[in-house]
Structure formats: structure tokens, C-alpha cells
Design a protein around this motif. Structure first.
Motif, short mmCIF file in Angstrom:
data_model
loop_
_atom_site.label_atom_id
_atom_site.label_comp_id
_atom_site.label_asym_id
_atom_site.label_seq_id
_atom_site.Cartn_x
_atom_site.Cartn_y
_atom_site.Cartn_z
N ASP A 1 0.85 -1.05 0.00
CA ASP A 1 0.05 -0.30 -0.13
C ASP A 1 0.89 1.31 -0.24
O ASP A 1 0.23 2.50 0.00
CB ASP A 1 -0.92 -0.01 1.13
N THR A 2 2.19 1.17 0.10
CA THR A 2 2.95 2.44 0.00
C THR A 2 4.27 2.15 -0.79
O THR A 2 5.12 0.81 -0.64
CB THR A 2 3.34 2.51 1.57
N VAL A 3 4.85 3.12 -1.72
CA VAL A 3 6.07 2.88 -2.45
C VAL A 3 6.92 4.17 -1.71
O VAL A 3 6.22 5.28 -1.91
CB VAL A 3 5.74 3.17 -3.72
N ILE A 4 7.94 3.84 -1.74
CA ILE A 4 8.92 4.90 -1.04
C ILE A 4 9.96 5.07 -1.74
O ILE A 4 10.52 4.22 -2.35
CB ILE A 4 9.55 4.59 0.25
N PHE A 5 10.08 6.34 -2.38
CA PHE A 5 11.16 6.85 -3.46
C PHE A 5 12.23 7.36 -2.57
O PHE A 5 11.97 8.46 -2.05
CB PHE A 5 10.60 7.54 -4.35
N ILE B 1 5.63 7.99 -0.86
CA ILE B 1 6.56 8.79 0.03
C ILE B 1 7.83 9.26 -0.74
O ILE B 1 8.34 8.24 -1.29
CB ILE B 1 6.67 8.28 1.53
N PHE B 2 8.25 10.31 -0.55
CA PHE B 2 9.76 10.65 -1.25
C PHE B 2 10.42 11.18 -0.15
O PHE B 2 10.04 11.89 0.88
CB PHE B 2 9.28 11.93 -2.19
N THR B 3 11.63 10.69 0.16
CA THR B 3 12.57 10.82 0.91
C THR B 3 13.96 11.56 0.14
O THR B 3 14.12 11.28 -0.99
CB THR B 3 12.86 9.73 1.76
#
Length: 257
Positions: free
Chosen positions: A182-186, A217-219
Motif C-alpha cells: 500500500d506504500t511505495v517509498i522513493f 512517500i518521497f525521501t
């Protein structure tokens, strides 16, 4: 045809052709060297064909020019052609082979031409292999790492281009479907610039996330990244976090596993 030929007794290959270059008569030497041919241009090498057609149309009492002809054995022969127009409809052509040294050079040129054709094919294959390797490199520049059941991590390296996004998009969408993440972290920490086409395809990818019920989510976002990503922020909800460590250590984005 040769028994009644006007060229009987002539110790050279010779032809008589009409205005369409159809062979009307030829010497025995011509038949022995080139075999039976219906049209004179049938024995002209492809590289000399346009030259032959052009010169044999010229209205002139006598001509001499070089051509590459092909023998019945397939040998490439460099020759002098002596052309004489007997009347408005007929042209006599006497063939004089160049000396052995020039003939050898012609043969070498023929072999070189064959090698160049082979080289072109080898270069084409090498280009295909290079493109395959480039595609693999682009895929490796955005590995897909499963952190837990709900979260996937995509660390990006190098510039974000159309080619890079297109390289990892199919693989990422399949992983989301298979894992129901349910979440992809770029993670943009190691990423360079974002160009216009790369941004456009990233926007399309995020819209696909929306249809699949997956958030992003972008980090590691640098100021120059934020300016570019702001263009799509109003279209697609995105969450920005200072670093990947903050995401992994914070209870705000917990794993549901």
C-alpha cells in the motif's frame, strides 16, 4: 549465334546491343567468359550499373570507359569497354580486361565490400546487445526492494529520465500487484536531475498508484527536486519526508505487517 557472328576471329569478348541494351550478337570469347546473357547490363556489377546505363546512352561515334563486369563464375573483372555506334539502333562493345595487377585490386575491393557488409551486420548485433545492456543498467538504477508486506522501497540513482522511469515502471507495478503493497517509498538521496519527460512519466506512474490504492512517500528530496516535483504535487497526493531513516524509524508511517 557465334557461328554467324560478325565477331568471329576477334580474340576478345565483344557484344552488339540495341538501344535497350539487349544482346543482338556476341563473340565466342564473350560467351566463354560471361556465359549467355540476354541483356548486357546482366553482367555489369551493381556498383557500375548506373554508370554503364548513362554512358551507353551517349550518342557518340567512339567511347572508352571502365566498368566492373561479373564473369559466369562470379569473378569481378575490371575492364575497358570500347563502344562504337554502328547505326542509330546498334552499338558494338569490345571488352578489354585490365592487367592482372588491376584485376587483383578489383578482387580485393570485392572482398572488402563483402567484409564491410559483414561488419555492418556485426555492428547491428553489437548495437542490439548494447541497447539490452543499457536497459538492464536503467533497471538497476531503480531497484525494487520489499521492506515488509505493505512497503516497497525504490532508491533512485542518476538523472530521472523518461527512459529510466519506463525501465522500472512495469516491474514496480507487477510487484505492487503481487504483494498488495500500500506504500511505495522513493528515495531520491542519490538522484541527480529530473528532466521534463521523466517528470511527466513519473506523474503517470503516480496516477497508476492512485488507481491501485497505493500511496507514495518521497525521501532525500533536494531543493532542486522539490521545485520540479511541485508541478505534480497538486495533481497527485504525495508525502515528503527528510530522510529514509525518518520513515523507517517513525511511528507515523508504521508497517502493517
Amino acid at each position: 549465334m557465334t557461328m554467324k557472328s560478325q565477331f568471329n576471329g576477334l580474340p576478345l569478348p565483344a557484344f552488339e546491343v540495341n538501344n535497350e541494351l539487349l544482346v543482338v550478337d556476341c563473340s565466342m570469347e564473350a560467351e566463354e567468359l560471361f556465359g549467355e546473357c540476354r541483356k548486357f547490363t546482366d553482367i555489369v556489377d551493381a556498383d557500375s550499373l548506373q554508370k554503364a546505363k548513362k554512358l551507353l546512352r551517349i550518342e557518340s561515334s567512339l567511347q572508352k570507359f571502365e566498368l566492373n563486369l561479373v564473369s559466369k563464375r562470379g569473378d569481378l573483372l575490371l575492364v575497358d569497354v570500347h563502344a562504337k555506334r554502328n547505326d542509330p539502333t546498334l552499338l558494338s562493345l569490345v571488352i578489354v580486361l585490365k592487367d592482372s595487377q588491376l584485376e587483383h585490386v578489383a578482387g580485393q575491393l570485392s572482398k572488402l565490400r563483402e567484409r564491410l557488409r559483414d561488419t555492418d551486420y556485426d555492428l547491428f548485433q553489437e548495437k542490439e546487445r548494447t541497447l539490452e545492456l543499457l536497459q538492464k543498467v536503467r533497471g538497476l538504477s531503480a531497484p525494487c526492494i520489499q521492506l515488509d508486506k505493505q512497503r516497497l522501497l525504490i532508491p533512485l540513482f542518476g538523472d530521472l529520465t523518461e527512459e529510466q522511469v519506463l525501465a522500472f515502471t512495469p516491474r514496480l507495478l507487477v510487484r505492487i500487484y503481487e504483494t498488495q503493497a500500500d506504500t511505495v517509498i522513493f528515495d531520491l538521496t542519490a538522484m541527480g536531475r529530473i528532466n521534463d519527460d521523466g517528470l511527466r512519466h513519473l506523474d503517470s506512474l503516480l496516477q497508476s498508484f492512485s488507481l491501485m490504492g497505493t500511496s507514495s512517500i518521497f525521501t532525500g528530496v533536494k531543493p532542486e527536486h522539490a521545485k520540479r516535483l511541485h508541478r505534480i504535487r497538486t495533481k497527485q497526493p504525495m508525502c515528503f519526508v527528510a530522510s529514509l531513516q525518518d520513515v523507517l524509524s517513525s511511528d507515523k508511517w508504521p508497517s502493517k505487517s
